[in-house]
Design a protein around this motif. Structure first.
Motif, PDB file in Angstrom:
ATOM      1  N   TYR A  23      38.016  23.199  16.401  1.00 34.27           N
ATOM      2  CA  TYR A  23      37.931  23.223  17.869  1.00 34.27           C
ATOM      3  C   TYR A  23      36.747  24.065  18.335  1.00 34.27           C
ATOM      4  O   TYR A  23      36.108  23.751  19.317  1.00 34.27           O
ATOM      5  CB  TYR A  23      39.187  23.824  18.493  1.00 34.27           C
ATOM      6  CG  TYR A  23      40.424  22.975  18.478  1.00 34.27           C
ATOM      7  CD1 TYR A  23      40.391  21.591  18.324  1.00 34.27           C
ATOM      8  CD2 TYR A  23      41.666  23.568  18.649  1.00 34.27           C
ATOM      9  CE1 TYR A  23      41.542  20.837  18.335  1.00 34.27           C
ATOM     10  CE2 TYR A  23      42.831  22.814  18.661  1.00 34.27           C
ATOM     11  CZ  TYR A  23      42.768  21.452  18.500  1.00 34.27           C
ATOM     12  OH  TYR A  23      43.913  20.721  18.517  1.00 34.27           O
ATOM     13  N   GLU A  24      36.493  25.172  17.627  1.00 37.20           N
ATOM     14  CA  GLU A  24      35.487  26.125  18.090  1.00 37.20           C
ATOM     15  C   GLU A  24      34.059  25.624  17.909  1.00 37.20           C
ATOM     16  O   GLU A  24      33.144  26.183  18.517  1.00 37.20           O
ATOM     17  CB  GLU A  24      35.691  27.477  17.387  1.00 37.20           C
ATOM     18  CG  GLU A  24      36.987  28.122  17.815  1.00 37.20           C
ATOM     19  CD  GLU A  24      37.382  29.333  17.022  1.00 37.20           C
ATOM     20  OE1 GLU A  24      38.500  29.830  17.249  1.00 37.20           O
ATOM     21  OE2 GLU A  24      36.590  29.800  16.172  1.00 37.20           O
ATOM     22  N   VAL A  25      33.871  24.585  17.117  1.00 30.48           N
ATOM     23  CA  VAL A  25      32.561  23.960  17.037  1.00 30.48           C
ATOM     24  C   VAL A  25      32.509  22.719  17.918  1.00 30.48           C
ATOM     25  O   VAL A  25      31.556  22.500  18.650  1.00 30.48           O
ATOM     26  CB  VAL A  25      32.138  23.646  15.574  1.00 30.48           C
ATOM     27  CG1 VAL A  25      32.988  22.578  14.939  1.00 30.48           C
ATOM     28  CG2 VAL A  25      30.671  23.256  15.521  1.00 30.48           C
ATOM     29  N   MET A  26      33.549  21.900  17.861  1.00 27.98           N
ATOM     30  CA  MET A  26      33.505  20.615  18.570  1.00 27.98           C
ATOM     31  C   MET A  26      33.599  20.761  20.082  1.00 27.98           C
ATOM     32  O   MET A  26      32.839  20.120  20.814  1.00 27.98           O
ATOM     33  CB  MET A  26      34.625  19.709  18.065  1.00 27.98           C
ATOM     34  CG  MET A  26      34.487  19.398  16.592  1.00 27.98           C
ATOM     35  SD  MET A  26      34.648  17.687  16.250  1.00 27.98           S
ATOM     36  CE  MET A  26      34.620  17.706  14.465  1.00 27.98           C
ATOM     37  N   VAL A  27      34.521  21.581  20.568  1.00 29.33           N
ATOM     38  CA  VAL A  27      34.728  21.687  22.019  1.00 29.33           C
ATOM     39  C   VAL A  27      33.489  22.245  22.728  1.00 29.33           C
ATOM     40  O   VAL A  27      32.981  21.626  23.667  1.00 29.33           O
ATOM     41  CB  VAL A  27      36.007  22.482  22.354  1.00 29.33           C
ATOM     42  CG1 VAL A  27      36.112  22.753  23.845  1.00 29.33           C
ATOM     43  CG2 VAL A  27      37.240  21.724  21.863  1.00 29.33           C
ATOM     44  N   PRO A  28      32.930  23.397  22.320  1.00 29.05           N
ATOM     45  CA  PRO A  28      31.740  23.878  23.024  1.00 29.05           C
ATOM     46  C   PRO A  28      30.531  22.958  22.849  1.00 29.05           C
ATOM     47  O   PRO A  28      29.749  22.779  23.787  1.00 29.05           O
ATOM     48  CB  PRO A  28      31.470  25.260  22.440  1.00 29.05           C
ATOM     49  CG  PRO A  28      32.426  25.477  21.356  1.00 29.05           C
ATOM     50  CD  PRO A  28      33.422  24.378  21.347  1.00 29.05           C
ATOM     51  N   PHE A  29      30.380  22.362  21.669  1.00 31.75           N
ATOM     52  CA  PHE A  29      29.270  21.444  21.425  1.00 31.75           C
ATOM     53  C   PHE A  29      29.300  20.301  22.440  1.00 31.75           C
ATOM     54  O   PHE A  29      28.291  19.965  23.054  1.00 31.75           O
ATOM     55  CB  PHE A  29      29.350  20.906  19.990  1.00 31.75           C
ATOM     56  CG  PHE A  29      28.234  19.980  19.612  1.00 31.75           C
ATOM     57  CD1 PHE A  29      26.975  20.475  19.316  1.00 31.75           C
ATOM     58  CD2 PHE A  29      28.441  18.609  19.544  1.00 31.75           C
ATOM     59  CE1 PHE A  29      25.935  19.623  18.960  1.00 31.75           C
ATOM     60  CE2 PHE A  29      27.416  17.751  19.191  1.00 31.75           C
ATOM     61  CZ  PHE A  29      26.158  18.254  18.906  1.00 31.75           C
ATOM     62  N   GLN A  30      30.470  19.731  22.642  1.00 32.66           N
ATOM     63  CA  GLN A  30      30.601  18.607  23.565  1.00 32.66           C
ATOM     64  C   GLN A  30      30.579  19.060  25.024  1.00 32.66           C
ATOM     65  O   GLN A  30      29.919  18.444  25.867  1.00 32.66           O
ATOM     66  CB  GLN A  30      31.892  17.836  23.271  1.00 32.66           C
ATOM     67  CG  GLN A  30      31.858  17.154  21.920  1.00 32.66           C
ATOM     68  CD  GLN A  30      33.206  16.606  21.489  1.00 32.66           C
ATOM     69  OE1 GLN A  30      34.247  16.986  22.018  1.00 32.66           O
ATOM     70  NE2 GLN A  30      33.182  15.698  20.519  1.00 32.66           N
ATOM     71  N   ALA A  31      31.295  20.123  25.346  1.00 35.90           N
ATOM     72  CA  ALA A  31      31.404  20.569  26.741  1.00 35.90           C
ATOM     73  C   ALA A  31      30.066  21.034  27.298  1.00 35.90           C
ATOM     74  O   ALA A  31      29.722  20.738  28.447  1.00 35.90           O
ATOM     75  CB  ALA A  31      32.438  21.685  26.850  1.00 35.90           C
ATOM     76  N   LEU A  32      29.292  21.763  26.502  1.00 37.72           N
ATOM     77  CA  LEU A  32      28.005  22.258  26.985  1.00 37.72           C
ATOM     78  C   LEU A  32      27.017  21.111  27.206  1.00 37.72           C
ATOM     79  O   LEU A  32      26.218  21.146  28.139  1.00 37.72           O
ATOM     80  CB  LEU A  32      27.443  23.301  26.022  1.00 37.72           C
ATOM     81  CG  LEU A  32      28.222  24.618  26.017  1.00 37.72           C
ATOM     82  CD1 LEU A  32      27.841  25.472  24.816  1.00 37.72           C
ATOM     83  CD2 LEU A  32      28.029  25.385  27.312  1.00 37.72           C
ATOM     84  N   GLN A  33      27.088  20.094  26.364  1.00 37.52           N
ATOM     85  CA  GLN A  33      26.254  18.914  26.591  1.00 37.52           C
ATOM     86  C   GLN A  33      26.721  18.140  27.826  1.00 37.52           C
ATOM     87  O   GLN A  33      25.902  17.605  28.576  1.00 37.52           O
ATOM     88  CB  GLN A  33      26.273  18.008  25.362  1.00 37.52           C
ATOM     89  CG  GLN A  33      25.534  18.615  24.177  1.00 37.52           C
ATOM     90  CD  GLN A  33      25.561  17.706  22.982  1.00 37.52           C
ATOM     91  OE1 GLN A  33      24.686  16.864  22.827  1.00 37.52           O
ATOM     92  NE2 GLN A  33      26.580  17.865  22.148  1.00 37.52           N
TER      93      GLN A  33
END
Length: 193
Positions: A17-27
């Motif tokens: 979650y800690e890689v996927m969620v910020p990676f997607q949300a920030l984009q």
């Protein structure tokens, strides 16, 4: 709002979650995020781990997904980025052994750029001197490392975030809503509904 360019330092068994969620949300809000890993190139994958809180004395760990990297580590220069993001999981404990990774983190700290770290992410920051004199949240088991690095460990709820200047930290992935909102504020990102 001017879009920002964010460097995300990851490695095998980063928390899913800690890689996927910020990676997607920030984009999603218009920022560019380059996810990089030492020894790997754009298009390579890393494995993730799923950490969960199931009533045991510590988190449980299960195999997660494969996460695709979108930039070459060897091409990274801190001067090309506005901010740094360090997810947790297993990767911070060994990324802190890589001198080039440490150099990059020190450069972000020296240049007073925004840094976001969650869960075990502060393990990497602790090795660089970035935490000295800062108040920091992290996964509770990382509190000794925060203190040894000259930081003040701040105990907050698992769904809360903490900001000290341009450093945004949180204890684990349940803090994502608060942690990402605090990071967006530090970045100067305004979302108008």
């Amino acid at each position: 709002m001017a879009a920002k360019k964010i460097l995300m330092l990851v490695g095998d068994y980063v928390e899913d979650y800690e890689v996927m969620v910020p990676f997607q949300a920030l984009q999603m809000v218009g920022h560019t995020v380059h996810a990089v890993c030492p020894g790997k190139k754009k298009g390579d994958v890393i494995r993730t781990a799923i950490h969960d809180f199931e009533g045991d004395q510590t988190y449980s760990e299960k195999r997660g997904h494969n996460f695709g990297l979108n930039f070459d580590f060897d091409s990274v220069k801190s001067s090309d980025y506005d901010a740094l993001l360090v997810p947790g999981g297993r990767s911070p404990e060994y990324l802190r052994l890589n001198e080039r990774v440490l150099e990059l983190v020190r450069e972000f700290g020296r240049d007073d750029k925004p840094i976001a770290a969650v869960c075990h992410g502060p393990q990497l920051l602790a090795e660089t001197g970035v935490l000295k004199g800062k108040s920091v949240s992290a996964y509770p088991a990382c509190a000794p490392e925060v203190r040894l690095a000259g930081g003040e460990y701040v105990e907050i709820g698992m769904d809360e975030a903490h900001t000290d200047g341009k450093l945004v930290t949180g204890p684990a992935w349940p803090a994502h809503p608060a942690w990402l909102a605090a990071f967006l504020k530090v970045l100067g990102t305004q979302i108008i509904l």
